[in-house]
Scaffold this motif. Sequence first.
Motif, PDB file in Angstrom:
ATOM      1  N   ARG A 283      26.507   1.924  15.883  1.00  0.00           N
ATOM      2  CA  ARG A 283      27.718   2.120  16.795  1.00  0.00           C
ATOM      3  C   ARG A 283      27.156   1.631  18.038  1.00  0.00           C
ATOM      4  O   ARG A 283      27.715   0.841  18.782  1.00  0.00           O
ATOM      5  CB  ARG A 283      28.591   2.939  16.641  1.00  0.00           C
ATOM      6  CG  ARG A 283      29.184   3.434  15.461  1.00  0.00           C
ATOM      7  CD  ARG A 283      30.150   2.302  14.988  1.00  0.00           C
ATOM      8  NE  ARG A 283      30.845   2.538  13.734  1.00  0.00           N
ATOM      9  CZ  ARG A 283      30.453   2.629  12.339  1.00  0.00           C
ATOM     10  NH1 ARG A 283      29.196   2.041  12.217  1.00  0.00           N
ATOM     11  NH2 ARG A 283      31.281   2.984  11.557  1.00  0.00           N
ATOM     12  N   TRP A 287      27.967  -1.522  20.233  1.00  0.00           N
ATOM     13  CA  TRP A 287      28.750  -1.694  21.571  1.00  0.00           C
ATOM     14  C   TRP A 287      27.958  -2.086  22.470  1.00  0.00           C
ATOM     15  O   TRP A 287      28.364  -2.696  23.506  1.00  0.00           O
ATOM     16  CB  TRP A 287      29.244  -0.097  21.702  1.00  0.00           C
ATOM     17  CG  TRP A 287      30.338   0.272  20.505  1.00  0.00           C
ATOM     18  CD1 TRP A 287      31.158  -0.536  19.881  1.00  0.00           C
ATOM     19  CD2 TRP A 287      30.497   1.456  20.130  1.00  0.00           C
ATOM     20  NE1 TRP A 287      31.789   0.198  18.959  1.00  0.00           N
ATOM     21  CE2 TRP A 287      31.535   1.453  19.145  1.00  0.00           C
ATOM     22  CE3 TRP A 287      29.952   2.828  20.600  1.00  0.00           C
ATOM     23  CZ2 TRP A 287      31.981   2.672  18.557  1.00  0.00           C
ATOM     24  CZ3 TRP A 287      30.609   3.924  19.941  1.00  0.00           C
ATOM     25  CH2 TRP A 287      31.395   3.721  18.818  1.00  0.00           C
ATOM     26  N   ASP A 288      26.634  -1.882  22.496  1.00  0.00           N
ATOM     27  CA  ASP A 288      25.596  -2.419  23.360  1.00  0.00           C
ATOM     28  C   ASP A 288      25.946  -3.951  23.575  1.00  0.00           C
ATOM     29  O   ASP A 288      25.839  -4.671  24.629  1.00  0.00           O
ATOM     30  CB  ASP A 288      24.508  -2.009  23.529  1.00  0.00           C
ATOM     31  CG  ASP A 288      23.438  -2.496  24.365  1.00  0.00           C
ATOM     32  OD1 ASP A 288      23.362  -2.189  25.554  1.00  0.00           O
ATOM     33  OD2 ASP A 288      22.505  -3.258  24.105  1.00  0.00           O
ATOM     34  N   GLY A 290      28.209  -5.638  22.359  1.00  0.00           N
ATOM     35  CA  GLY A 290      29.664  -5.988  22.888  1.00  0.00           C
ATOM     36  C   GLY A 290      29.823  -5.924  24.440  1.00  0.00           C
ATOM     37  O   GLY A 290      30.434  -6.678  24.952  1.00  0.00           O
ATOM     38  N   ILE A 291      29.341  -5.101  24.992  1.00  0.00           N
ATOM     39  CA  ILE A 291      29.291  -4.833  26.565  1.00  0.00           C
ATOM     40  C   ILE A 291      28.589  -5.922  27.094  1.00  0.00           C
ATOM     41  O   ILE A 291      29.175  -6.782  28.119  1.00  0.00           O
ATOM     42  CB  ILE A 291      28.803  -3.476  26.994  1.00  0.00           C
ATOM     43  CG1 ILE A 291      29.757  -2.514  26.577  1.00  0.00           C
ATOM     44  CG2 ILE A 291      28.674  -3.415  28.629  1.00  0.00           C
ATOM     45  CD1 ILE A 291      29.036  -0.971  26.753  1.00  0.00           C
ATOM     46  N   PRO A 321      32.741  -5.910  15.243  1.00  0.00           N
ATOM     47  CA  PRO A 321      32.886  -4.943  16.551  1.00  0.00           C
ATOM     48  C   PRO A 321      32.870  -3.724  16.147  1.00  0.00           C
ATOM     49  O   PRO A 321      32.508  -2.875  17.245  1.00  0.00           O
ATOM     50  CB  PRO A 321      34.201  -5.619  17.242  1.00  0.00           C
ATOM     51  CG  PRO A 321      34.155  -7.081  16.611  1.00  0.00           C
ATOM     52  CD  PRO A 321      33.748  -7.042  15.556  1.00  0.00           C
ATOM     53  N   HIS A 322      33.698  -3.172  15.267  1.00  0.00           N
ATOM     54  CA  HIS A 322      33.864  -1.783  15.126  1.00  0.00           C
ATOM     55  C   HIS A 322      34.588  -0.996  16.250  1.00  0.00           C
ATOM     56  O   HIS A 322      34.208   0.169  16.701  1.00  0.00           O
ATOM     57  CB  HIS A 322      32.489  -1.127  14.827  1.00  0.00           C
ATOM     58  CG  HIS A 322      31.963  -1.148  13.470  1.00  0.00           C
ATOM     59  ND1 HIS A 322      31.431  -2.379  12.739  1.00  0.00           N
ATOM     60  CD2 HIS A 322      31.979  -0.551  12.162  1.00  0.00           C
ATOM     61  CE1 HIS A 322      31.087  -2.520  11.679  1.00  0.00           C
ATOM     62  NE2 HIS A 322      31.627  -0.982  11.060  1.00  0.00           N
ATOM     63  N   ASN A 323      35.433  -1.622  16.892  1.00  0.00           N
ATOM     64  CA  ASN A 323      36.331  -1.083  17.850  1.00  0.00           C
ATOM     65  C   ASN A 323      37.631  -1.975  18.227  1.00  0.00           C
ATOM     66  O   ASN A 323      37.393  -3.004  18.261  1.00  0.00           O
ATOM     67  CB  ASN A 323      35.288  -0.878  19.355  1.00  0.00           C
ATOM     68  CG  ASN A 323      36.295  -0.503  20.301  1.00  0.00           C
ATOM     69  OD1 ASN A 323      36.998  -1.111  21.012  1.00  0.00           O
ATOM     70  ND2 ASN A 323      36.266   1.000  20.719  1.00  0.00           N
ATOM     71  N   MET A 326      37.859  -3.948  21.631  1.00  0.00           N
ATOM     72  CA  MET A 326      36.585  -4.933  21.730  1.00  0.00           C
ATOM     73  C   MET A 326      36.781  -5.873  20.564  1.00  0.00           C
ATOM     74  O   MET A 326      36.617  -7.143  20.978  1.00  0.00           O
ATOM     75  CB  MET A 326      35.337  -4.053  21.203  1.00  0.00           C
ATOM     76  CG  MET A 326      34.046  -4.730  21.468  1.00  0.00           C
ATOM     77  SD  MET A 326      32.447  -3.944  21.303  1.00  0.00           S
ATOM     78  CE  MET A 326      32.670  -2.610  22.573  1.00  0.00           C
TER      79      MET A 326
END
Length: 429
Positions: A283, A287-288, A290-291, A321-323, A326
């Motif tokens: 995760r 997310w890294d 994604g940011i 993405p898993h969010n 996002m």
Amino acid sequence: MYLKIIVFLALVTSVPQLYVIPGGTDVPLAFIFSYLLFPTLVSNIKFFIKKKLFVVSIMILLTQVVSLLWSIEISGGFRDISYMLSFWFLISGVYSLHRKEPQALMKILKLFLMVVCFEAITIILFRFLPDVKLSLILSPPMRIILGQNVLDSLVLEGARNNFYDPEKSGGLMFINANIAACYVGISSFLAYSLARMQRSLLLYAISFILWFSVFFTGSKASAIFAVIIPVFAYTLNSSSQKRIGILLFSSAMVMLLCLLLSVSNINLDNAFLSSTADTTDSRIQIWDYGINSFLSSPVLGQGYGGWMAGYAKISTILYPPHNTIMYMWSKSGILSAFAGVFFIYYGLRVAISSLRSRADYLNGCGLMLLMVSGWLFAHGMGENFGLIGDPHQMILLAICLGINYSATQLHIEESVPDNDGYKNLRRLS
């Protein structure tokens, strides 16, 4: 009669999905049936256009349409758009049937939950019989339930989705155990709420089986949500004195567990901790990326297909993405992400508004919606469910919203002379 038949077909066939429509694209039969409810949305448009959740959904649809201009995978955009429309057709269909023939809707939902219960039983069985799961799911006839594209990805490409993990079980209808866990979990909340309204022992039993099966999926997050969500919802719905009692009892149980672990010198299972660490690491990597992608294109996002194309440059294993937020930004830009936040806010607000009602039935509807939407939205922040969930999960959210909107309207109309709305509510409670 037409409305009852279509709602029945749309809901009951949504469990196995039934990919029986010929063609190169997997289109489930339940999706087609949901579009037959389009006339109900037309007839109810004056009601829904006043709802902020509906207005926000229109904004999301507009951002998705516009984002097709810079997308490299346009088919993904058409899918999101068509499923958001399907979602509102289902809400409108349930709303209309609940107002006109509430008992008929309850009978349909009871049958629907019986079919979901069958899925829960297969989850439990497959956890103990992983070889049976593999031989059955990978058999050619399963293309009718899973879709040919999904089956091909499992057989030919070895798709991940934790399907081959012996510690995971998604039952007969799912290849991803996390999605299955959320589905049977929120189904248990729907079944329990309806059981209280109908005083049905059958629904109570179904609710328990559904809830119990969550712990056999192997989804750690779902096991936590299955306990926390009901406690949170009932604490919120209780008087101040009861809230203190629930919090004290919960705190005492946690302290007792810690004491037992300490005195008995029991160590937590290393496999569990290792699996949790692996999940967390993946995760963080997602997310890294994604940011960093957001900083590169904060306004427009990446368009449909852009996430995977970019992720392929940094890893051989492709993760979505898993969010939820996002997910919204990546496909349709910053406006879509903001609209997604407001969608979640207004969805929860509808639930809490009904929960505050003194009318028992409306209060029960609010509790049901709060538990279902609360789990789906919260779990979606760490999974790739999307805003309204997958084609299975969105059915449950649509049912809860449709019933809630109808119950609220009937409660408002109870003060109108010669109106039978209140009688309908009393008949259900």
